[in-house]
Design an enzyme around this catalytic site. Structure first.
Site, short mmCIF file in Angstrom:
data_model
loop_
_atom_site.label_atom_id
_atom_site.label_comp_id
_atom_site.label_asym_id
_atom_site.label_seq_id
_atom_site.Cartn_x
_atom_site.Cartn_y
_atom_site.Cartn_z
CG ASN A 80 -9.37 -23.41 10.45
OD1 ASN A 80 -9.76 -22.87 9.43
ND2 ASN A 80 -8.10 -23.39 10.83
CG ASP A 81 -11.28 -25.47 16.13
OD1 ASP A 81 -11.52 -26.62 15.75
OD2 ASP A 81 -10.20 -25.15 16.65
CB CYS A 93 -6.43 -16.22 12.82
SG CYS A 93 -7.13 -17.03 14.25
CG HIS A 128 8.31 -34.46 7.66
ND1 HIS A 128 8.87 -35.21 8.65
CD2 HIS A 128 7.96 -33.28 8.23
CE1 HIS A 128 8.89 -34.51 9.76
NE2 HIS A 128 8.34 -33.35 9.54
CD GLU A 146 -10.42 -21.72 18.60
OE1 GLU A 146 -10.33 -21.58 19.84
OE2 GLU A 146 -9.56 -22.30 17.93
NE ARG A 161 -2.77 -22.94 14.08
CZ ARG A 161 -3.04 -22.52 12.85
NH1 ARG A 161 -2.07 -22.08 12.06
NH2 ARG A 161 -4.29 -22.53 12.41
C1 PEP Z 1 -9.08 -22.07 13.96
O1 PEP Z 1 -9.70 -22.87 14.65
O2 PEP Z 1 -9.55 -21.53 12.95
C2 PEP Z 1 -7.68 -21.72 14.31
C3 PEP Z 1 -7.07 -20.72 13.72
O3 PEP Z 1 -7.06 -22.50 15.23
P1 PEP Z 1 -6.41 -23.93 14.86
O4 PEP Z 1 -6.52 -24.08 13.37
O5 PEP Z 1 -5.04 -23.90 15.36
O6 PEP Z 1 -7.34 -24.85 15.59
MG MG Z 2 -8.84 -23.63 16.49
#
Ligand code: PEP
Ligand code: MG
Length: 757
Positions: free
Chosen positions: A636-637, A684, A371, A613, A478
């Site tokens: 990311n995943d 994304c 925060h 992912e 999300r």
């Molecule tokens: C990702 O995995 O790139 C993604 C956008 O989902 P999150 O970051 O919410 O896992």
């Molecule tokens: Mg993800």
């Protein structure tokens, strides 16, 4: 055989001649060539080369005496490769009587340097960074001596001045070089709040040390606690009243929630009970703090841990009041510009420093998702966290530079660093200006390719930025973030209102609603998810929803109602198997039937999307692509599963790169397959919002990028300066390289092609 020692001609004379050349009018390249000639003559060397660092950390041959002139501006070396690259990597001189025996020795054929044996090279340093390498060579085996090394180092200093003028390499490139900082003491941490700040260090006080544990009179202790609590409440009221946050502002919500904790009966009565057992008020608060810490240690959920930290922070503040310690604040002696240095900082601590003077924050601990980080960002405060050792490196009043963009702190920097820093501040302002100028302009490349820039949202009010940032829609909403605010599962009505609010704000722009992506590391409501060793690959996301179909059905029901008469874009996370998508689809069909039976107005259209992912989907493409309307690549995943590398482990940050041939070539082939099936693909993950990464993804064929609102301006600026065709062609020559990463090559490409990163 070695030749005799040759003394360079008087360094002072050489310096004054160098300065004369530098001050002379005319072409800067011609002056550099002349300097190379002078160096060779002065050190009685057959060859002199001057390499300068370009963006992407490549060394480019800028001037030479004795090697082929045509190689100038063509020969480029990577940092760490060859003798010149070795010097740049280590930021130290290299003196070799037989260079060919050095393990890093490589021929650069186009320069014609094969015949040379002895070598002396030194780094050109500016503000602690290597910005080039100057070297001399001789055919014969020869020992260069100390005076010659010193002379060359002096020349390198003068060259640094010439390079710093910005005539040879644009300033913007110089500032992005990064690399080996050797001069100013600096501490590397992580960037929590971007921006640059300079100020005098103020060391934040450590929590109170308790000396008296056993109370003489419990009634007195209760009274002391009452008075201290009164002061605590009053101080929080003042902070909220003095803040600029307005009702409805998420930052005000955070502070209000914090103030609520301070009135929490459970918390207070536990402290009072501890006093009743005979402890002093301080010891009672301390005991409660320890219990909270112990409970916090059991929790892995980041959101819950933050709540515990808030309560610990309140306890520390209460201890300050109990001990009668003056509240932090402004006084006459507080310098005009201050940088607060702390082990960790409580949420409200920062409000006790005068707003007009607080320029930056550095902490030994701290996480980008705290925060404190959110509030610091809203106040535009540069913030470096995890700056290990900062407390022992800084004395109160020391001048400190906080580089929140790179997560670096400079302590008592020299003149040159301060000057470089001032220039960077100016550059940053110019950059901001350029980025703000693209607002309202289309996201189209120079060669006319349209790139859709969408935003990621989910935090309270985050979607409200959609208009102001000019996003083409919400590429990833999300939903789990909203759920985290409720201790119960939000009802269908609450969810419907939430989704409807988002759609209303987005007007006719698409919003990809992702159903709950939760797991034991991201818990919501009363869903019982027990701790797991590997939450990322555990019982999470769609797996949970298919095992708890009521939760998914309620979410789908709310989304169908919210999107009445509009297009509903539904996104399923963590699909690993097409059968999972079919199972989710079957639940959706049930809900559509249910809505019809209940006479609810249905969405005009429903578009089905899958997150990409899990790598297993790559082998199910025909089935997958015939079932979906759109695919959202969660980089990311996908990265963490492709490279078997935990995305949250700080030791693995940057170990593997989205800009690796493996990842980019995969994306390129996925784009092709999606095109064949008429499926829209977007990316994304965080890569979509980082300019170099976004450029590479576009080169690989991606046309839809979804990112945080703050990234849209910089990415659009990049898109508008890019020609997609030539980049794609260039990238297609790199896919099969064995390189760990193509980042340097792509940065270099951007510089050569005037792409604004
Ligand atoms: C990702 O995995 O790139 C993604 C956008 O989902 P999150 O970051 O919410 O896992
Ligand atoms: Mg993800």
């Amino acid at each position: 055989m070695t030749t005799d020692r040759v003394r360079p001609s008087g360094p002072r004379r050489l310096l004054s001649r160098l300065r004369a050349v530098m001050a002379a009018p005319g072409d800067v390249q011609a002056r550099l060539d002349q300097i190379a000639k002078m160096i060779a003559a002065n050190l009685v060397a057959e060859v002199c080369t001057i390499y300068l660092m370009r963006a992407g950390r490549v060394l480019e041959l800028f001037a030479t005496e004795g090697l082929r002139d045509e190689a100038k501006h063509k020969t480029r070396l990577e940092v760490g490769h060859g003798l010149v690259g070795h010097i740049a990597a280590h930021a130290r001189p290299l003196i070799l009587s037989d260079a060919q025996k050095h393990p890093e020795f490589t021929y650069v054929r186009e320069t014609g340097e094969e015949d040379f044996r002895s070598f002396l090279g030194v780094p050109i340093l500016r503000a602690g960074h290597v910005i080039g390498v100057v070297s001399v060579r001789n055919r014969a085996l020869k020992n260069y001596h100390e005076e010659e090394v010193e002379t060359l180092q002096t020349i390198a200093m003068v060259l640094a001045e010439l390079v710093g003028s910005g005539d040879l390499i644009p300033h913007v490139e110089l500032h992005d070089l990064g690399g080996n900082a050797t001069l100013a003491p600096h501490i590397e941490g992580v960037s929590i709040g971007s921006g640059l700040a300079i100020g005098a260090a103020v060391i934040h006080e450590a929590p109170v040390v308790i000396r008296k544990f056993v109370a003489d009179n419990p009634d007195e202790e209760r009274e002391r606690l009452r008075v201290a609590l009164g002061s605590l409440h009053q101080s929080l009221d003042e902070i909220i009243a003095d803040s600029d946050f307005v009702p409805g502002d998420e930052h005000l919500d955070i502070l209000e929630a914090y103030r609520m904790f301070a009135h929490d009966r459970g918390w207070l009565s536990r402290i009072e009970e501890a006093i009743d057992t005979g402890l002093t008020a301080e010891a009672a608060v301390q005991r409660e703090q320890e219990e909270i810490r112990a409970r916090m240690a059991q929790v892995t959920d980041a959101y819950l841990r933050e709540r515990f930290l808030d309560v610990i922070d309140l306890g520390n503040r209460l201890l300050n009041f109990l001990s009668g310690r003056a509240v932090l604040g402004s006084d006459e002696e507080t310098p005009e510009d201050i940088v607060v240095i702390a082990r960790s900082l409580g949420l409200t601590d920062m409000f006790h420093y005068p707003r007009g003077r607080l320029r930056g924050i550095v902490t030994e601990e701290g996480s980008p998702t705290s925060h404190l980080a959110i509030i610091a960002n809203s106040l535009d405060l540069p913030f470096v966290g995890q700056a290990k050792g900062i407390l022992t490196s800084v004395d109160p009043g020391d001048m400190v530079i906080v580089d929140g963009n790179n997560g670096v702190v400079y302590v008592e920097p020299g003149e040159d660093v301060v000057q470089a820093f001032d220039e960077r501040l100016e550059m940053e302002a110019q950059r901001q200006q350029i980025v703000s100028e693209v607002r309202g302009k289309p996201s189209v490349s120079r060669d006319g390719i349209n790139i859709k820039l969408l935003m990621n949202a989910g935090l309270p009010n985050e979607h409200e930025d959609i208009e102001s940032v000019g996003a083409d829609g919400i590429g990833l909403y999300r939903t789990e973030f909203a759920f985290m605010r409720y201790s119960e599962m939000p009802s269908v009505d609450i969810q419907t209102a939430l989704y409807r609010g988002v759609l209303d704000k987005a007007r006719d722009l698409p919003v990809n609603f992702r159903v709950l992506d939760v797991g034991s590391d991201k818990k919501v409501g009363p869903l019982k998810i027990s701790r797991e060793d590997n939450p990322a690959i555990g019982w999470r996301s769609l797996r949970i929803l298919l095992d708890r179909p009521v939760v998914l059905r309620q979410q789908l029901r709310a989304m169908l109602r919210a999107a009445a008469g509009k297009t509903l874009y539904l996104l399923f996370p963590m699909v690993a198997d097409v059968a999972e998508l079919d199972a989710a689809r079957a639940l959706l069909d049930l809900e559509v039937t249910h809505a019809r039976a209940k006479r609810f107005v249905l969405p005009e259209d429903i578009k089905i999307g899958s997150m990409f992912e899990v790598p297993a989907l790559a082998w199910q493409l025909p089935a997958l692509l015939s079932r979906v309307d759109f695919l959202a690549v969660g980089s990311n995943d996908l990265m963490q599963f492709m490279f078997a590398s935990d995305r949250g482990n700080p030791k693995l940050v940057n170990r593997y790169d989205v800009l690796s041939p493996a990842f980019l070539s995969f994306i390129n082939s996925l784009v092709g397959r999606c095109e064949e099936h008429g499926v829209e693909l977007s990316v994304c993950g965080a890569a979509a919002g980082a300019t170099t990464d976004a450029m590479a993804l576009i080169g690989a064929g991606v046309r839809n990028l979804s990112m945080t609102a703050a990234s849209i301006g910089p990415v659009k600026t990049m898109v508008r300066s890019l020609s997609v065709g030539p980049l794609s062609e260039y990238l297609s020559t790199l896919y099969e390289l064995p390189d760990h990463s193509l980042r340097d090559r792509l940065n270099e490409y951007a510089v050569d092609h005037d792409i604004f990163l």
